[in-house]
Design a protein around this motif. Structure first.
Motif, PDB file in Angstrom:
ATOM      1  N   GLN A  82      -6.476  -8.347  -5.456  1.00 48.46           N
ATOM      2  CA  GLN A  82      -6.773  -7.374  -6.243  1.00 48.46           C
ATOM      3  C   GLN A  82      -5.582  -6.693  -6.806  1.00 48.46           C
ATOM      4  OE1 GLN A  82      -8.806  -5.431  -2.935  1.00 48.46           O
ATOM      5  NE2 GLN A  82     -10.723  -5.305  -4.280  1.00 48.46           N
ATOM      6  N   TRP A  83      -4.337  -6.802  -6.270  1.00 49.78           N
ATOM      7  CA  TRP A  83      -3.179  -6.368  -6.870  1.00 49.78           C
ATOM      8  C   TRP A  83      -2.971  -7.104  -8.049  1.00 49.78           C
ATOM      9  CZ3 TRP A  83       0.853  -6.308  -2.126  1.00 49.78           C
ATOM     10  CH2 TRP A  83       0.252  -5.427  -1.053  1.00 49.78           C
ATOM     11  N   GLY A 120       2.006   1.785  -3.781  1.00 44.93           N
ATOM     12  CA  GLY A 120       0.791   2.503  -4.160  1.00 44.93           C
ATOM     13  C   GLY A 120      -0.501   1.366  -4.769  1.00 44.93           C
ATOM     14  N   ARG A 121      -0.437   0.181  -4.064  1.00 38.14           N
ATOM     15  CA  ARG A 121      -1.240  -0.919  -4.241  1.00 38.14           C
ATOM     16  C   ARG A 121      -2.466  -0.509  -3.654  1.00 38.14           C
ATOM     17  NH1 ARG A 121       1.340  -4.190  -7.876  1.00 38.14           N
ATOM     18  NH2 ARG A 121       3.625  -4.200  -7.491  1.00 38.14           N
ATOM     19  N   LYS A 122      -3.740  -0.812  -4.136  1.00 38.65           N
ATOM     20  CA  LYS A 122      -5.027  -0.734  -3.568  1.00 38.65           C
ATOM     21  C   LYS A 122      -5.613  -2.238  -3.310  1.00 38.65           C
ATOM     22  CE  LYS A 122      -4.740   3.625  -4.266  1.00 38.65           C
ATOM     23  NZ  LYS A 122      -4.280   4.748  -3.261  1.00 38.65           N
ATOM     24  N   GLY A 123      -6.413  -1.970  -2.050  1.00 41.18           N
ATOM     25  CA  GLY A 123      -7.115  -3.270  -1.898  1.00 41.18           C
ATOM     26  C   GLY A 123      -6.562  -4.517  -1.246  1.00 41.18           C
ATOM     27  N   HIS A 174       0.764  -1.045   0.011  1.00 40.21           N
ATOM     28  CA  HIS A 174      -0.097  -0.029   0.055  1.00 40.21           C
ATOM     29  C   HIS A 174       0.722   1.358   0.082  1.00 40.21           C
ATOM     30  CE1 HIS A 174      -3.679  -2.234   1.849  1.00 40.21           C
ATOM     31  NE2 HIS A 174      -3.773  -2.146   0.785  1.00 40.21           N
ATOM     32  N   ASP A 228      -5.643  -6.450 -10.889  1.00 39.20           N
ATOM     33  CA  ASP A 228      -5.260  -5.067 -11.471  1.00 39.20           C
ATOM     34  C   ASP A 228      -4.350  -4.880 -12.325  1.00 39.20           C
ATOM     35  OD1 ASP A 228      -7.556  -4.006 -10.044  1.00 39.20           O
ATOM     36  OD2 ASP A 228      -6.396  -3.161  -8.533  1.00 39.20           O
TER      37      ASP A 228
END
Length: 303
Positions: free
Chosen positions: A106-107, A99-102, A95, A110
């Motif tokens: 999900q990484w 800068g990854r989300k979830g 994160h 995405d």
């Protein structure tokens, strides 16, 4: 450690000499993927087995669309059971530093692009191990167009996933629970899928029999050998029906006369039109050597 690290990916796939994605993942040509969709699992398996790649196939899956073939470039992920200190460290790193989300799954989703297949080692976890459901499978469909997922673990929302026609999903079992108590320790690293091993950029061929992972440096060779076997079979069936050759002649190594007959047919017959990108110089040379060997043996007999 870093997730999806280009230096590591290039090091792991050093035998690939072609184009790469920005993260270093091998990018097998689109044309090879297109042609791969027309070969059988056994045709792909043979060239790998003969080169010592004995652990590329796994067949113990459930399949969302068992009637459909799946081909794509592997994006791999490895997960382990949750250990709180490791889990918190890696989730925070992803994160804050990348800068990854979830969540971890999900990484990976995405990061997918067209013709990708997510290949996930979930250590055979199904309960609380459902890597994708309806939402993430829809995202896979949107991003990969024709790809899918191979999951050594579970999925959920099977009825929704089954309605997505343009991708396929191979998985171990289904469960209504959401993914939990797992930590991703590698993205685009070597992944063990049952008895098989997959590296990032491998060509994934999914069939009704199971999945085979084809190293990128062997993908075109595999396709060419398969296509040559297919078109030779077409010729063989034609000549057998015509009574020109016996089954023993067709099944044995072809001498120059038979090989030249095939090449003449190959260049003229419409049944071979889709295979005309293939060349036969090596086979003609091998047939000539076979002739020399047969002549030598006949000479020995006369002596």
């Amino acid at each position: 450690m870093k997730f999806d690290n280009p230096e590591d990916i290039v090091q792991l796939t050093a035998q690939w000499e072609g184009e790469r994605f920005p993260n270093g993942r091998p990018k097998v040509a689109d044309d090879v993927l297109r042609r791969m969709r027309k070969i059988t699992l056994e045709e792909a398996w043979g060239p790998l087995w003969n080169r010592g790649y004995a652990f590329q196939f796994e067949g113990d899956f459930k399949i969302v669309h068992p009637e459909k073939i799946m081909v794509g470039r592997a994006v791999t992920a490895v997960l382990v059971p949750k250990r709180p200190d490791l889990h918190e460290t890696l989730l925070k790193y992803g994160h804050e530093q990348e800068g990854r989300k979830g969540f971890f799954n999900q990484w990976v989703i995405d990061s997918l692009v067209e013709d990708d297949v997510a290949v996930v080692d979930m250590f055979d976890k199904v309960h609380l191990g459902t890597y994708v459901g309806g939402n993430l499978s829809t995202a896979i469909s949107t991003r990969t167009k024709r790809g899918g997922a191979v999951i050594w673990g579970g999925i959920r929302d099977n009825q929704q996933v089954a309605e997505i026609d343009n991708i396929n999903v191979y998985y171990r079992g289904s469960d209504p629970t959401a993914i939990a108590d797992v930590t991703m320790v590698g993205m685009n690293v070597p992944a063990r899928i049952g008895r098989a091993i997959c590296l990032p950029g491998d060509v994934v061929l999914g069939t009704p029999s199971g999945v085979i992972f084809i190293p990128p440096q062997l993908a075109e060779i595999t396709v060419v050998q398969a296509e040559k076997a297919q078109v030779r079979d077409i010729f063989g069936f034609v000549r057998l029906k015509e009574g020109v050759y016996s089954t023993a002649q067709i099944d044995a190594a072809w001498n120059s006369a038979l090989m030249q007959d095939f090449v003449d047919w190959f260049n003229a017959d419409s049944a071979a039109e889709n295979y005309r990108h293939l060349t036969w110089e090596r086979e003609l040379e091998e047939a000539a050597k076979l002739d020399d060997g047969e002549n030598g043996r006949r000479h020995d007999v006369r002596l």
